[in-house]
Write a protein that holds these residues in place. Structure first.
Motif, mmCIF file in Angstrom:
data_model
loop_
_atom_site.group_PDB
_atom_site.id
_atom_site.type_symbol
_atom_site.label_atom_id
_atom_site.label_comp_id
_atom_site.label_asym_id
_atom_site.label_seq_id
_atom_site.Cartn_x
_atom_site.Cartn_y
_atom_site.Cartn_z
ATOM 1 N N GLY A 1 0.818 -1.200 0.000
ATOM 2 C CA GLY A 1 0.000 0.000 0.000
ATOM 3 C C GLY A 1 0.852 1.249 0.000
ATOM 4 O O GLY A 1 2.079 1.196 0.115
ATOM 5 N N SER A 2 0.201 2.413 -0.129
ATOM 6 C CA SER A 2 0.956 3.671 -0.150
ATOM 7 C C SER A 2 1.653 3.913 1.187
ATOM 8 O O SER A 2 2.742 4.469 1.246
ATOM 9 N N TYR A 3 0.985 3.495 2.286
ATOM 10 C CA TYR A 3 1.623 3.470 3.596
ATOM 11 C C TYR A 3 1.774 1.995 3.964
ATOM 12 O O TYR A 3 0.826 1.373 4.435
ATOM 13 N N PRO A 4 2.934 1.403 3.714
ATOM 14 C CA PRO A 4 3.080 -0.065 3.803
ATOM 15 C C PRO A 4 2.645 -0.637 5.148
ATOM 16 O O PRO A 4 3.012 -0.129 6.208
ATOM 17 N N GLN A 5 1.828 -1.675 5.053
ATOM 18 C CA GLN A 5 1.356 -2.398 6.227
ATOM 19 C C GLN A 5 1.445 -3.896 5.949
ATOM 20 O O GLN A 5 1.322 -4.328 4.797
ATOM 21 N N PRO A 6 1.663 -4.718 6.968
ATOM 22 C CA PRO A 6 1.662 -6.168 6.739
ATOM 23 C C PRO A 6 0.274 -6.652 6.334
ATOM 24 O O PRO A 6 -0.745 -6.133 6.800
ATOM 25 N N GLY A 7 0.234 -7.645 5.437
ATOM 26 C CA GLY A 7 -1.027 -8.208 4.975
ATOM 27 C C GLY A 7 -1.425 -9.433 5.786
ATOM 28 O O GLY A 7 -0.787 -9.788 6.772
ATOM 29 N N GLU A 8 -2.469 -10.105 5.318
ATOM 30 C CA GLU A 8 -3.012 -11.251 6.040
ATOM 31 C C GLU A 8 -1.988 -12.380 6.183
ATOM 32 O O GLU A 8 -1.949 -13.058 7.208
ATOM 33 N N ILE A 9 -1.157 -12.582 5.174
ATOM 34 C CA ILE A 9 -0.209 -13.690 5.256
ATOM 35 C C ILE A 9 0.878 -13.431 6.296
ATOM 36 O O ILE A 9 1.442 -14.371 6.853
ATOM 37 N N SER A 10 1.163 -12.154 6.575
ATOM 38 C CA SER A 10 2.127 -11.834 7.633
ATOM 39 C C SER A 10 1.457 -11.833 9.002
ATOM 40 O O SER A 10 2.069 -12.223 10.000
ATOM 41 N N LEU A 11 0.197 -11.413 9.055
ATOM 42 C CA LEU A 11 -0.543 -11.470 10.315
ATOM 43 C C LEU A 11 -0.778 -12.919 10.737
ATOM 44 O O LEU A 11 -1.017 -13.194 11.913
ATOM 45 N N ALA A 12 -0.697 -13.850 9.770
ATOM 46 C CA ALA A 12 -0.835 -15.280 10.078
ATOM 47 C C ALA A 12 0.508 -15.929 10.390
ATOM 48 O O ALA A 12 0.572 -17.148 10.582
ATOM 49 N N HIS A 13 1.575 -15.156 10.464
ATOM 50 C CA HIS A 13 2.919 -15.685 10.731
ATOM 51 C C HIS A 13 2.923 -16.511 12.016
ATOM 52 O O HIS A 13 2.400 -16.091 13.050
ATOM 53 N N ASN A 14 3.502 -17.686 11.947
ATOM 54 C CA ASN A 14 3.543 -18.656 13.060
ATOM 55 C C ASN A 14 2.167 -19.223 13.403
ATOM 56 O O ASN A 14 1.981 -19.819 14.469
ATOM 57 N N GLY A 15 1.198 -19.040 12.499
ATOM 58 C CA GLY A 15 -0.145 -19.545 12.743
ATOM 59 C C GLY A 15 -0.762 -20.126 11.491
ATOM 60 O O GLY A 15 -0.076 -20.756 10.680
#
Length: 511
Positions: free
Chosen positions: A286-300
């Motif tokens: 995004g224009s202001y980079p944010q982690p997506g769903e695949i990173s929010l699922a890290h270790n899960g």
């Protein structure tokens, strides 16, 4: 008068310290430089109101504020408190000799109260690395930042508390958290339990194998067969998070502003984005980079329900993260990397109508419709899914049983034991921790077959028309089955069971 105060910005999942130089001189004006965005440029209005409402003045002089490094873009309203304290010190309204030893962050309301910020844990880690004495931040974020030992973390509700601290008039005390004690004290068992599942014993077995080896899995079955219900219970049988995994996961969620009041996350995340999700929301950026769903699922677990309903281009962007366990986002002005080591669980109907091969189906699909539906899942994506499970509806006599099935706690013990075997096996490898991560070299080393097993695998591939991609997947899964049996060797019975879990490679599914 020139004064330096310090804030921080988060880029990816790591923080960078920002030096904010405030100079007040003769004249009139307010000049903010150093690539601030609109939210920072508007800070003067919030700061002026907050200072006035706390009986301080916004100087009517020439105020020049430089945010260094000047070539790094600064975003968000979290610098309000930093700039406000800098203005008060530079104008001589307060004395704060030690202000340069602290990181100060927080968004100001017009009455001087503070609003929460993002990335508090990453900022605290960076502050400790660079030798700062302490960190002032909104009280809502204090628990996640206080995880970092060796740094005085102060949670404040109003700008007046920070002013009083520097002038020696306050009673503000740092928040202290015993990270290990907090981690184990709040450790709870997941909400969903396999004991609540009636029937589906063969599916539970597949889930146990998938969890034990960290294998990606796809559930294929008609509507109402229980695919979503089963998927939601997978976190309950995964091994408990280690403290390092908890810190790593909390850091990502902190950057996204999704950490709850408890501070440290000790439950494996379960993310289930809707099939209308865009590729940016899935992988991040995004224009202001944010982690997506695949990173929010890290270790899960990342659960993609109704997989063929996702746009094909959205699914294709997951190929690199599934392979590399991290996602790299490249744009003209930045390149960032987010960790994304997750277990993919997907579900799908076997046909557009949902009742393929069911003689009692109310609606049937033509071969062309079937082909169109299944072709939405590309071969390269399917190549990264180790286990295919056919889920069938549960008969009424099993649904009405009063006896509970095997609990998640009992399954989890076996899964954890198998993971410990794998951790010992791969201890000499830096990036391989469980069977699903094995490369071709490790497969050849740890999945050696005797003549009987080799002939069985060869016969199955020829007779069932299994694709070439199935070969390595079957060996990985059979290695996990052997670990669950506490067997050093991969035997023919392990191979035979693993062969069952390649439904979509058989002739008649994907053409």
């Amino acid at each position: 008068m020139l004064i330096k105060v310090f804030g921080s910005t988060v880029f990816g999942v790591d923080a960078t310290t920002i030096t904010i130089e405030v100079n007040i001189d003769k004249g009139i004006g307010y000049h903010l430089v150093g690539l601030p965005d609109n939210a920072i440029k508007e800070s003067s209005y919030r700061i002026a109101a907050a200072l006035k409402n706390n009986e301080y003045n916004f100087p009517g002089k020439k105020i020049t504020i430089n945010m260094a490094p000047a070539d790094l873009r600064k975003e968000g309203s979290a610098y309000d408190l930093t700039i406000a304290i800098g203005i008060l010190v530079a104008s001589g309204q307060i004395t704060a000799e030690e202000v340069g030893q602290y990181i100060i962050m927080g968004e100001l309301s017009l009455d001087g109260n503070l609003q929460p910020i993002r990335g508090a844990l990453s900022i605290a880690i960076k502050a400790k690395e660079e030798g700062f004495k302490g960190f002032f931040l909104p009280k809502q974020n204090v628990k996640e930042a206080a995880i970092v030992a060796g740094l005085d973390v102060y949670g404040v509700e109003n700008i007046k508390e920070v002013i009083d601290f520097f002038e020696g008039n306050g009673t503000l005390e740092p928040t202290v958290i015993n990270t290990r004690e907090e981690f184990y004290k709040t450790l709870e068992f997941p909400e969903f339990d396999f004991a609540e599942v009636r029937g589906q014993e063969s599916i539970k077995r597949c889930m146990e194998i998938a969890a034990a080896g960290g294998h990606n899995v796809i559930l294929i079955g008609p509507p109402g067969a229980g695919k979503t219900m089963l998927a939601k219970r997978i976190p309950s049988i995964l091994p408990p998070m280690t403290l390092w995994e908890a810190l790593e996961t909390t850091k990502i969620h902190s950057v996204a502003g999704k950490v709850k009041d408890s501070g440290l996350m000790n439950q494996r995340p379960f993310r289930s984005p809707h099939h209308s999700a865009s590729s940016v929301s899935l992988v991040g950026g995004g224009s202001y980079p944010q982690p997506g769903e695949i990173s929010l699922a890290h270790n899960g677990v990342l659960f993609l329900d109704e997989l063929p309903e996702f746009k094909r281009e959205v699914l294709e962007v997951m190929r690199q993260p599934l392979e590399d366990r991290e996602v790299t986002i490249s744009r003209a002005k930045f390149t960032i990397t987010y960790p994304s080591s997750f277990m993919l669980v997907a579900s799908m109907n076997p046909s557009p109508g949902g009742y393929f091969n069911d003689p009692n189906a109310p609606v049937s699909s033509s071969p062309s419709e079937m082909q169109r539906y299944l072709s939405k899942i590309s071969g390269p994506l399917l190549d990264r899914i180790d286990i295919h499970i056919e889920v069938t509806p549960v008969p009424f006599d099993q649904l009405s049983e009063k006896r509970n099935g095997e609990s998640s706690a009992e399954i989890r013990k076996r899964v954890t034991s198998a993971r410990e075997i794998q951790s010992e096996r791969f201890k000499s490898y830096e990036y391989i921790h469980y069977n699903a991560q094995m490369t071709t070299r490790q497969i050849r080393t740890y999945c050696q077959l005797d003549e009987t097993s080799l002939q069985l695998l060869k016969s199955a591939m020829e007779r069932l028309n299994l694709s070439a991609r199935a070969y390595d997947r079957i060996l990985k899964v059979s290695r996990t089955i052997a670990d669950l049996d506490n067997s050093e060797a991969v035997n023919s019975n392990h191979i035979a069971e693993a062969i069952q879990y390649r439904s979509l490679d058989r002739e008649g599914w994907l053409g």
